[in-house]
Scaffold this active site. Structure first.
Site, PDB file in Angstrom:
ATOM      1  NE  ARG A  71      47.274  34.764  41.192  1.00 16.21           N
ATOM      2  CZ  ARG A  71      47.838  35.315  40.348  1.00 16.21           C
ATOM      3  NH1 ARG A  71      49.224  34.803  40.336  1.00 16.21           N
ATOM      4  NH2 ARG A  71      47.899  36.460  39.778  1.00 16.21           N
ATOM      5  CE  LYS A 131      44.297  33.965  38.828  1.00 18.33           C
ATOM      6  NZ  LYS A 131      43.500  35.099  39.021  1.00 18.33           N
ATOM      7  CG  HIS A 133      43.424  35.967  47.476  1.00 12.33           C
ATOM      8  ND1 HIS A 133      44.199  35.243  46.484  1.00 12.33           N
ATOM      9  CD2 HIS A 133      43.136  37.047  47.195  1.00 12.33           C
ATOM     10  CE1 HIS A 133      44.419  36.259  45.521  1.00 12.33           C
ATOM     11  NE2 HIS A 133      43.859  37.372  45.895  1.00 12.33           N
ATOM     12  NE  ARG A 165      47.672  37.207  44.504  1.00 16.84           N
ATOM     13  CZ  ARG A 165      48.763  37.272  43.734  1.00 16.84           C
ATOM     14  NH1 ARG A 165      49.980  36.857  44.245  1.00 16.84           N
ATOM     15  NH2 ARG A 165      48.476  37.594  42.831  1.00 16.84           N
ATOM     16  CG  HIS A 186      48.386  41.752  39.795  1.00 17.14           C
ATOM     17  ND1 HIS A 186      48.090  42.563  40.664  1.00 17.14           N
ATOM     18  CD2 HIS A 186      47.874  40.805  40.075  1.00 17.14           C
ATOM     19  CE1 HIS A 186      47.645  41.961  41.661  1.00 17.14           C
ATOM     20  NE2 HIS A 186      47.256  40.742  41.089  1.00 17.14           N
ATOM     21  CE1 TYR A 191      46.789  41.684  46.503  1.00 18.07           C
ATOM     22  CE2 TYR A 191      44.746  40.203  45.531  1.00 18.07           C
ATOM     23  CZ  TYR A 191      45.924  40.238  46.555  1.00 18.07           C
ATOM     24  OH  TYR A 191      46.020  39.114  47.037  1.00 18.07           O
TER      25      TYR A 191
END
Length: 303
Positions: A153, A177, A249, A252, A275, A284
């Site tokens: 990211r 995250k 992104h 990615r 994830h 994704y």
């Protein structure tokens, strides 16, 4: 209870209890601030604990006139989270968004770049480009190689530390995250471009206090911003005449797609992308029909 007091407490809850990143907290706060602004503009004097479902419905209806379905769904989700917090803290007994349904949205698969397009973008970088005495071309090459080569990211890239590089072991440590950390493999070529930047370019930058361990710096010696990475990619896309709408992104997503097309398993991709759920990875990763056909032809037991 005043709106700003409730929002302040909510932000603290998101940070401490849920461990969300600064960017996620800002996004959730933005949803609430939009509602607050609507109430002020329309002179609606209600508090967070007295607002009705009807008022929120009217707000969503007005907002739907100027935003797309996906943004509307995101707004409802953000507000629902805020009022769930108020229920959790016993300020209210029922979430006023309980009976408000989010609009159905289709699965939007982001654009991907082909390997040739990735190469074209990276090859378009002028390695001799100098800004304020710094070879930013070499830096930009290391940035794109890392962004694509590790599937990061943009925030993970800009927050990357020199102390996160474990090249002897073939990994980098990535903080994702919610400040969750993971180790991501890094190939020799990507290591090479990072080392060129780190040893031949970064050493000439006068690093500001507090950024001594930050890998990617701007010419003033501070951490590179997310916006600057967007700008670098946008300028390169314009330079080669690429018509696709791309962002950091996109690199990615392309990283994950190319791994999948070369028969990497979803579980491995999930771990590299960071994830929590394999379901996120399935959404994704862009499964194109030609790849699926090849998989069936190669692996189906009764072909």
């Amino acid at each position: 209870m005043k709106w700003q007091n409730a929002l302040k407490d909510y932000r603290l809850y998101l940070k401490i209890e849920r461990g969300l990143s600064k960017n996620s907290i800002e996004n959730y706060s933005l949803d609430v601030n939009k509602l607050i602004a609507y109430l002020e503009v329309n002179n609606i004097n209600v508090s967070p604990i007295s607002i009705s479902t009807e008022i929120i419905q009217q707000f969503i209806y007005e907002t739907a006139k100027v935003v797309n379905t996906r943004s509307q769904s995101r707004l409802i989700s953000g507000l629902r989270s805020f009022f769930n917090y108020l229920v959790f803290e016993d300020y209210i007994t029922i979430n006023p968004l309980e009976l408000i349904e989010s609009p159905k949205i289709g699965r939007k698969l982001p654009d991907t770049l082909s390997i040739n397009e990735i190469d074209s973008l990276i090859n378009a970088i002028d390695l001799s480009q100098i800004y304020n005495g710094i070879y930013i071309g070499q830096r930009n090459k290391a940035i794109l190689e890392t962004l694509y080569g590790c599937g990061l990211r943009v925030s993970e890239l800009t927050n990357l530390k020199i102390s996160d590089l474990f090249f002897d072991e073939g990994f980098i440590k990535v903080t994702g995250k919610g400040d969750k950390q993971r180790f991501v493999p890094i190939v020799a070529d990507t290591q090479k471009y990072i080392n060129i930047y780190k040893n031949e370019v970064r050493t000439h930058i006068k690093v500001k206090a507090g950024f001594e361990d930050t890998l990617f710096l701007n010419h003033t010696g501070k951490q590179l911003t997310r916006a600057m990475v967007f700008t670098i990619i946008k300028q390169l896309a314009e330079k080669i005449g690429l018509k696709k709408s791309i962002s950091p992104h996109t690199f990615r997503h392309s990283f994950a797609t190319h791994l999948l097309e070369n028969n990497a398993d979803l579980r491995s991709i999930q771990l590299m992308l960071g994830h929590e759920s394999i379901t996120t990875t399935e959404i994704y990763v862009h499964l194109d029909k030609s790849h699926l056909t090849k998989v069936v032809e190669k692996y189906h037991p009764r072909k």
